[in-house]
Design a protein around this motif. Structure first.
Motif, PDB file in Angstrom:
ATOM      1  N   PRO A  49     -60.365  -2.712 -47.906  1.00 60.08           N
ATOM      2  CA  PRO A  49     -61.306  -3.516 -48.419  1.00 60.08           C
ATOM      3  C   PRO A  49     -61.333  -4.780 -47.724  1.00 60.08           C
ATOM      4  N   PHE A  50     -62.582  -5.487 -48.039  1.00 56.94           N
ATOM      5  CA  PHE A  50     -62.493  -6.967 -47.310  1.00 56.94           C
ATOM      6  C   PHE A  50     -63.045  -7.922 -48.248  1.00 56.94           C
ATOM      7  N   ILE A  51     -62.408  -8.932 -48.272  1.00 54.44           N
ATOM      8  CA  ILE A  51     -63.183 -10.152 -49.183  1.00 54.44           C
ATOM      9  C   ILE A  51     -62.894 -11.476 -48.381  1.00 54.44           C
ATOM     10  N   ASP A  52     -63.922 -12.001 -49.038  1.00 55.06           N
ATOM     11  CA  ASP A  52     -64.259 -13.627 -48.294  1.00 55.06           C
ATOM     12  C   ASP A  52     -63.885 -14.502 -49.229  1.00 55.06           C
ATOM     13  N   SER A  53     -62.836 -15.463 -49.145  1.00 52.09           N
ATOM     14  CA  SER A  53     -62.521 -16.335 -50.271  1.00 52.09           C
ATOM     15  C   SER A  53     -63.521 -17.270 -50.432  1.00 52.09           C
ATOM     16  N   ASP A  54     -64.393 -17.714 -49.716  1.00 54.85           N
ATOM     17  CA  ASP A  54     -65.607 -18.528 -49.896  1.00 54.85           C
ATOM     18  C   ASP A  54     -66.442 -17.886 -50.834  1.00 54.85           C
ATOM     19  N   HIS A  55     -66.964 -16.643 -50.580  1.00 50.25           N
ATOM     20  CA  HIS A  55     -67.721 -15.672 -51.415  1.00 50.25           C
ATOM     21  C   HIS A  55     -67.145 -15.461 -52.799  1.00 50.25           C
ATOM     22  N   GLU A  56     -65.945 -15.214 -52.830  1.00 52.87           N
ATOM     23  CA  GLU A  56     -65.217 -14.948 -54.064  1.00 52.87           C
ATOM     24  C   GLU A  56     -65.240 -16.417 -54.910  1.00 52.87           C
ATOM     25  N   ILE A  57     -65.053 -17.473 -54.166  1.00 51.73           N
ATOM     26  CA  ILE A  57     -64.995 -18.813 -55.014  1.00 51.73           C
ATOM     27  C   ILE A  57     -66.615 -18.978 -55.636  1.00 51.73           C
ATOM     28  N   GLU A  58     -67.437 -18.803 -54.846  1.00 51.83           N
ATOM     29  CA  GLU A  58     -68.953 -18.708 -55.128  1.00 51.83           C
ATOM     30  C   GLU A  58     -69.165 -17.900 -56.421  1.00 51.83           C
ATOM     31  N   ARG A  59     -68.666 -16.679 -56.361  1.00 52.02           N
ATOM     32  CA  ARG A  59     -68.857 -15.747 -57.512  1.00 52.02           C
ATOM     33  C   ARG A  59     -68.258 -15.969 -58.659  1.00 52.02           C
ATOM     34  N   VAL A  60     -66.882 -16.450 -58.654  1.00 50.00           N
ATOM     35  CA  VAL A  60     -66.317 -16.865 -59.800  1.00 50.00           C
ATOM     36  C   VAL A  60     -66.850 -18.185 -60.522  1.00 50.00           C
ATOM     37  N   SER A  61     -67.067 -19.180 -59.380  1.00 48.92           N
ATOM     38  CA  SER A  61     -67.564 -20.407 -60.180  1.00 48.92           C
ATOM     39  C   SER A  61     -69.065 -20.561 -60.472  1.00 48.92           C
ATOM     40  N   ASP A  67     -72.695 -26.940 -53.737  1.00 49.19           N
ATOM     41  CA  ASP A  67     -72.571 -27.598 -54.833  1.00 49.19           C
ATOM     42  C   ASP A  67     -71.437 -27.818 -55.551  1.00 49.19           C
ATOM     43  N   LEU A  68     -70.498 -27.179 -55.231  1.00 47.35           N
ATOM     44  CA  LEU A  68     -69.197 -27.227 -55.945  1.00 47.35           C
ATOM     45  C   LEU A  68     -68.568 -28.567 -55.379  1.00 47.35           C
ATOM     46  N   PHE A  69     -68.686 -28.796 -53.977  1.00 41.27           N
ATOM     47  CA  PHE A  69     -68.341 -29.896 -53.167  1.00 41.27           C
ATOM     48  C   PHE A  69     -69.009 -31.220 -54.043  1.00 41.27           C
ATOM     49  N   ALA A  70     -70.382 -30.921 -54.008  1.00 47.60           N
ATOM     50  CA  ALA A  70     -71.218 -32.092 -54.458  1.00 47.60           C
ATOM     51  C   ALA A  70     -70.589 -32.458 -56.203  1.00 47.60           C
ATOM     52  N   ALA A  71     -70.457 -31.579 -56.931  1.00 44.25           N
ATOM     53  CA  ALA A  71     -70.322 -31.825 -58.161  1.00 44.25           C
ATOM     54  C   ALA A  71     -68.785 -32.063 -58.676  1.00 44.25           C
ATOM     55  N   TYR A  72     -67.753 -31.493 -57.958  1.00 48.18           N
ATOM     56  CA  TYR A  72     -66.502 -31.622 -58.390  1.00 48.18           C
ATOM     57  C   TYR A  72     -65.533 -32.521 -57.221  1.00 48.18           C
ATOM     58  N   GLY A  73     -66.354 -32.584 -56.094  1.00 47.69           N
ATOM     59  CA  GLY A  73     -65.348 -32.987 -54.677  1.00 47.69           C
ATOM     60  C   GLY A  73     -64.415 -32.030 -54.185  1.00 47.69           C
ATOM     61  N   GLU A  74     -63.930 -32.490 -53.020  1.00 49.18           N
ATOM     62  CA  GLU A  74     -63.075 -31.614 -52.251  1.00 49.18           C
ATOM     63  C   GLU A  74     -61.689 -31.149 -52.662  1.00 49.18           C
ATOM     64  N   ALA A  75     -60.995 -32.256 -53.608  1.00 47.67           N
ATOM     65  CA  ALA A  75     -60.027 -31.929 -54.050  1.00 47.67           C
ATOM     66  C   ALA A  75     -60.015 -30.762 -55.191  1.00 47.67           C
ATOM     67  N   GLU A  76     -61.024 -30.805 -55.821  1.00 45.83           N
ATOM     68  CA  GLU A  76     -60.908 -29.547 -57.017  1.00 45.83           C
ATOM     69  C   GLU A  76     -61.452 -28.479 -56.240  1.00 45.83           C
ATOM     70  N   PHE A  77     -62.301 -28.468 -55.278  1.00 43.85           N
ATOM     71  CA  PHE A  77     -62.654 -27.265 -54.434  1.00 43.85           C
ATOM     72  C   PHE A  77     -61.306 -26.641 -53.971  1.00 43.85           C
ATOM     73  N   ARG A  78     -60.434 -27.466 -53.499  1.00 39.08           N
ATOM     74  CA  ARG A  78     -59.077 -26.984 -52.876  1.00 39.08           C
ATOM     75  C   ARG A  78     -58.550 -26.325 -53.751  1.00 39.08           C
ATOM     76  N   ALA A  79     -58.274 -26.855 -55.274  1.00 44.56           N
ATOM     77  CA  ALA A  79     -57.561 -26.230 -56.195  1.00 44.56           C
ATOM     78  C   ALA A  79     -57.855 -24.933 -56.555  1.00 44.56           C
ATOM     79  N   LEU A  80     -59.264 -24.851 -56.508  1.00 42.57           N
ATOM     80  CA  LEU A  80     -59.930 -23.575 -57.016  1.00 42.57           C
ATOM     81  C   LEU A  80     -59.584 -22.340 -55.900  1.00 42.57           C
ATOM     82  N   GLY A 100     -62.479 -22.420 -43.879  1.00 37.65           N
ATOM     83  CA  GLY A 100     -61.811 -22.992 -42.856  1.00 37.65           C
ATOM     84  C   GLY A 100     -60.660 -23.957 -43.072  1.00 37.65           C
ATOM     85  N   GLY A 101     -60.938 -24.596 -44.320  1.00 36.86           N
ATOM     86  CA  GLY A 101     -59.821 -25.587 -44.718  1.00 36.86           C
ATOM     87  C   GLY A 101     -58.677 -24.835 -45.462  1.00 36.86           C
ATOM     88  N   ALA A 102     -58.565 -23.701 -45.666  1.00 40.12           N
ATOM     89  CA  ALA A 102     -57.912 -23.033 -46.856  1.00 40.12           C
ATOM     90  C   ALA A 102     -56.266 -23.023 -46.324  1.00 40.12           C
TER      91      ALA A 102
END
Ligand SMILES: Nc1ncnc2c1ncn2[C@@H]1O[C@H](COP(=O)(O)OP(=O)(O)OP(=O)(O)O)[C@@H](O)[C@H]1O
Ligand SMILES: O=C(O)C1=C[C@@H](O)[C@@H](O)[C@H](O)C1
Ligand SMILES: [Mg+2]
Length: 193
Positions: A49-61, A67-80, A100-102
């Motif tokens: 199986p293949f999974i892309d963490s960016d897509h998974e983050i978008e799916r769960v959130s 929009d995640l960066f705009a609403a919560y900022g980079e630090a919250e994005f990194r924690a998620l 890219g930053g993971a």
């Protein structure tokens, strides 16, 4: 079936699959390096199986990365991102393409080192710029001079990406060639170990 699995690299794919065992293959590198595109094709070749963490983050959130960066900022994005990647690496084998930053985040990097075989898709600035300047979906590049920003990110991040288990040069060759090189790197590493 893809061209890749129809032809000679079948043996290579089978060898790489055996070398991977239950581990996850984790693709890391800068935006545009090809983690998502090459990751998906590599998973297909390996038959896992293949999974892309960016897509998974978008799916769960249920939000886009922008929009995640705009609403919560980079630090919250990194924690998620850390939580999502930790969960994705709990079972294997899978191919996990990361944002890219993971790998730059210390916590996420620890999980990747523990839970997977990491491959850095390393590309030069011209290759990356050519690929990323076509789309406007990368919040970190919404700057006055995005090419310069990309170069700054390269300078800051390349020494850290260099900690990956394997490195494959990402360049303008067929995607199938990139996949073969990833598979070859996996088998070569297994032979050395
Ligand atoms: N070897 C290649 N040759 C030509 N184009 C490629 C190659 N590898 C990837 N691409 C293209 O470059 C673009 C960026 O690739 P991709 O989305 O896979 O990068 P990424 O590393 O996942 O970036 P991000 O971190 O932003 O998610 C895509 O349009 C993809 O099809
Ligand atoms: O390089 C980065 O820090 C990022 C890359 C993308 O994959 C996304 O994860 C996000 O845009 C951040
Ligand atoms: Mg991607």
């Amino acid at each position: 079936m893809t061209e890749l699995t129809d032809q000679a690299p079948l043996t290579l794919a089978a060898e790489a699959r055996a070398a991977l065992g239950k581990r996850n293959l984790v693709l890391i590198g800068l935006m545009g390096a090809g983690k998502s595109a090459i990751g998906r094709m590599t998973a297909q070749a390996l038959g896992i199986p293949f999974i892309d963490s960016d897509h998974e983050i978008e799916r769960v959130s249920r939000m886009s990365i922008t929009d995640l960066f705009a609403a919560y900022g980079e630090a919250e994005f990194r924690a998620l991102e850390t939580r999502v990647i930790k969960r994705l690496l709990r079972s294997g084998p899978r191919v996990v393409s990361t944002g890219g930053g993971a790998y730059i985040n210390e916590n996420t990097r620890k999980h990747i080192k523990r839970g997977g075989l990491s491959v850095w898709l390393k590309a030069d600035l011209d290759v990356l710029w050519e690929r990323v300047n076509k789309r406007d979906t990368r919040p970190l590049l919404k700057t006055e001079n995005p090419r310069q920003t990309l170069e700054n990110l390269m300078n800051a991040r390349y020494p850290i990406y260099a900690q990956a288990d394997l490195t494959v040069l990402s360049r303008d060759v067929k995607k199938e060639t990139m996949v073969e090189e990833v598979l070859t790197a996996i088998t070569a590493a297994a032979k050395k170990a």
